[in-house]
Write an enzyme that holds these catalytic residues in place. Structure first.
Site, short mmCIF file in Angstrom:
data_model
loop_
_atom_site.label_atom_id
_atom_site.label_comp_id
_atom_site.label_asym_id
_atom_site.label_seq_id
_atom_site.Cartn_x
_atom_site.Cartn_y
_atom_site.Cartn_z
N LYS A 35 65.97 -102.52 55.86
CA LYS A 35 66.07 -103.93 55.49
C LYS A 35 67.25 -104.53 56.23
O LYS A 35 68.37 -104.05 56.14
CB LYS A 35 66.28 -104.06 53.98
CG LYS A 35 66.48 -105.51 53.52
CD LYS A 35 66.46 -105.61 52.01
CE LYS A 35 67.84 -105.63 51.38
NZ LYS A 35 68.59 -106.87 51.59
N ASP B 43 65.07 -109.64 55.54
CA ASP B 43 65.31 -110.28 54.23
C ASP B 43 66.13 -111.55 54.42
O ASP B 43 67.34 -111.55 54.20
CB ASP B 43 66.05 -109.24 53.36
CG ASP B 43 66.35 -109.75 51.96
OD1 ASP B 43 65.70 -110.70 51.50
OD2 ASP B 43 67.26 -109.17 51.32
N LYS C 120 64.99 -114.71 53.17
CA LYS C 120 64.71 -115.63 52.04
C LYS C 120 64.63 -117.09 52.46
O LYS C 120 65.44 -117.92 52.03
CB LYS C 120 65.78 -115.46 50.94
CG LYS C 120 65.91 -114.04 50.40
CD LYS C 120 66.90 -113.99 49.24
CE LYS C 120 67.03 -112.61 48.64
NZ LYS C 120 67.75 -111.64 49.48
N ASP D 145 62.72 -124.04 52.79
CA ASP D 145 62.92 -125.33 53.47
C ASP D 145 61.60 -126.09 53.39
O ASP D 145 60.68 -125.64 52.68
CB ASP D 145 63.35 -125.09 54.93
CG ASP D 145 64.19 -126.23 55.49
OD1 ASP D 145 63.87 -127.40 55.21
OD2 ASP D 145 65.17 -125.95 56.21
N THR E 51 67.84 -111.77 40.83
CA THR E 51 68.26 -110.95 39.69
C THR E 51 69.71 -111.25 39.29
O THR E 51 70.17 -110.81 38.24
CB THR E 51 68.10 -109.44 39.98
OG1 THR E 51 68.67 -109.17 41.25
CG2 THR E 51 66.66 -109.03 39.98
N ARG F 103 73.84 -98.90 49.32
CA ARG F 103 75.06 -98.10 49.31
C ARG F 103 74.92 -96.62 48.98
O ARG F 103 75.62 -95.80 49.57
CB ARG F 103 76.10 -98.78 48.40
CG ARG F 103 76.66 -100.04 49.05
CD ARG F 103 77.31 -100.94 48.06
NE ARG F 103 76.32 -101.59 47.20
CZ ARG F 103 76.61 -102.44 46.23
NH1 ARG F 103 77.87 -102.75 45.98
NH2 ARG F 103 75.66 -103.00 45.51
O1 C5P Z 1 73.73 -101.25 47.95
P1 C5P Z 1 72.57 -101.63 47.07
O2 C5P Z 1 71.59 -100.50 46.87
O3 C5P Z 1 73.01 -102.26 45.79
O4 C5P Z 1 71.81 -102.72 47.94
C1 C5P Z 1 70.67 -103.37 47.47
C2 C5P Z 1 70.19 -104.34 48.48
O5 C5P Z 1 69.15 -105.12 47.89
C3 C5P Z 1 71.23 -105.36 48.96
O6 C5P Z 1 70.93 -105.66 50.32
C4 C5P Z 1 71.00 -106.55 48.08
O7 C5P Z 1 71.35 -107.76 48.69
C5 C5P Z 1 69.51 -106.49 47.87
N1 C5P Z 1 69.02 -107.15 46.68
C6 C5P Z 1 69.43 -106.81 45.40
N2 C5P Z 1 68.93 -107.47 44.33
C7 C5P Z 1 68.03 -108.44 44.51
C8 C5P Z 1 67.60 -108.79 45.78
C9 C5P Z 1 68.12 -108.11 46.86
O8 C5P Z 1 70.24 -105.92 45.24
N3 C5P Z 1 67.52 -109.04 43.46
#
Ligand code: C5P
Length: 230
Positions: free
Chosen positions: A34, A61, A63, A66, A117, A209
């Site tokens: 992603k 990603d 999003k 517009d 979220t 992460r």
């Molecule tokens: O590091 P982590 O596993 O928390 O990363 C989750 C990824 O998913 C990040 O790129 C974050 O921006 C994305 N994301 C999220 N929750 C959402 C939409 C996207 O954590 N509702």
């Protein structure tokens, strides 16, 4: 359509860090990654073409949100980049989502964000002035997304059941906020393990992460992939 590779969130600030990370994986391991706003705005389309040239699949990603005509033109550009999946905000409306589909074409997957979220029910009611429950709003946006001809939505694992019930079993649910058992949650409040996500019916999981910050990203990826597919 369940994807057996967890999608790795490449939340890196620049091209070099991304390259170093990807080079840790054996060449024959084809990943699904992603690329979000941070990396894309830092590097532009170069990072997409590079990742695709390694044989990886790319979820861009960005999003988009517009007027329909602008989204359609932007999607035409993204289609030419060869991205496998991208997304829009459902709040842009059915007409905008239809325009996105026209621009992006039918080959790649096009999904929508319903309510982020990070938005609480209180915030939604107070700021967006939507006087219903968060679940109702998510359900409403998911139905409209399906009506517009998109393939699915980004959602929390808690929402998968209600979304599939409101749309169809094959309407895709992509869930971030995944943590292997025993891992640090970071800033994610409600987390789901890969195994739980599978049981709940997620089609794609996004993991950042726990893989990117791991001392051994390849081992972390394999463990999460194993749990997701077991
Ligand atoms: O590091 P982590 O596993 O928390 O990363 C989750 C990824 O998913 C990040 O790129 C974050 O921006 C994305 N994301 C999220 N929750 C959402 C939409 C996207 O954590 N509702």
């Amino acid at each position: 359509m369940r994807e057996d590779r967890p999608i790795i969130a490449l939340d890196f600030p620049d091209f070099e860090t991304t390259k170093v990370f990807l080079e840790k994986f054996p060449k024959e391991e084809k990943l699904y990654v992603k690329i979000g706003m941070e990396l894309y705005y830092a590097c532009g389309s170069q990072v997409v073409t590079y990742t695709k040239s390694l044989g990886h699949s790319v979820f861009l990603d960005l999003k988009l949100h517009d007027i329909p005509n602008t989204v359609k033109s932007a999607m035409t550009v993204l289609r030419k980049l060869g991205v496998d999946m991208t997304n829009v905000h459902a709040a842009g409306g059915v007409e905008m989502m239809r325009a996105a589909r026209q621009g992006f074409g039918d080959e790649g997957l096009l999904i929508a964000v319903t309510q982020l979220t990070s938005t609480s029910q209180e915030q939604m009611q107070d700021f967006q002035n939507i006087q219903t429950s968060l679940a109702d709003s998510v359900r409403h946006y998911a139905k409209k997304t399906a009506e517009a001809g998109l393939d699915g939505v980004v959602c929390s694992a808690q929402e998968v059941a209600l979304i599939k019930e409101a749309t169809a079993d094959d309407f895709l649910c992509l869930t971030p906020g995944i943590r292997p058992s025993g891992a640090e949650n970071g800033d994610q409040k409600r987390v789901t393990t890969p195994g739980q996500a599978r049981e709940i019916g997620s089609d794609f999981i996004v993991v950042g992460r726990p893989i990117t910050q791991s001392e051994d990203p390849v081992a972390a990826y394999q463990a999460i992939k194993g749990e997701w597919n077991s």
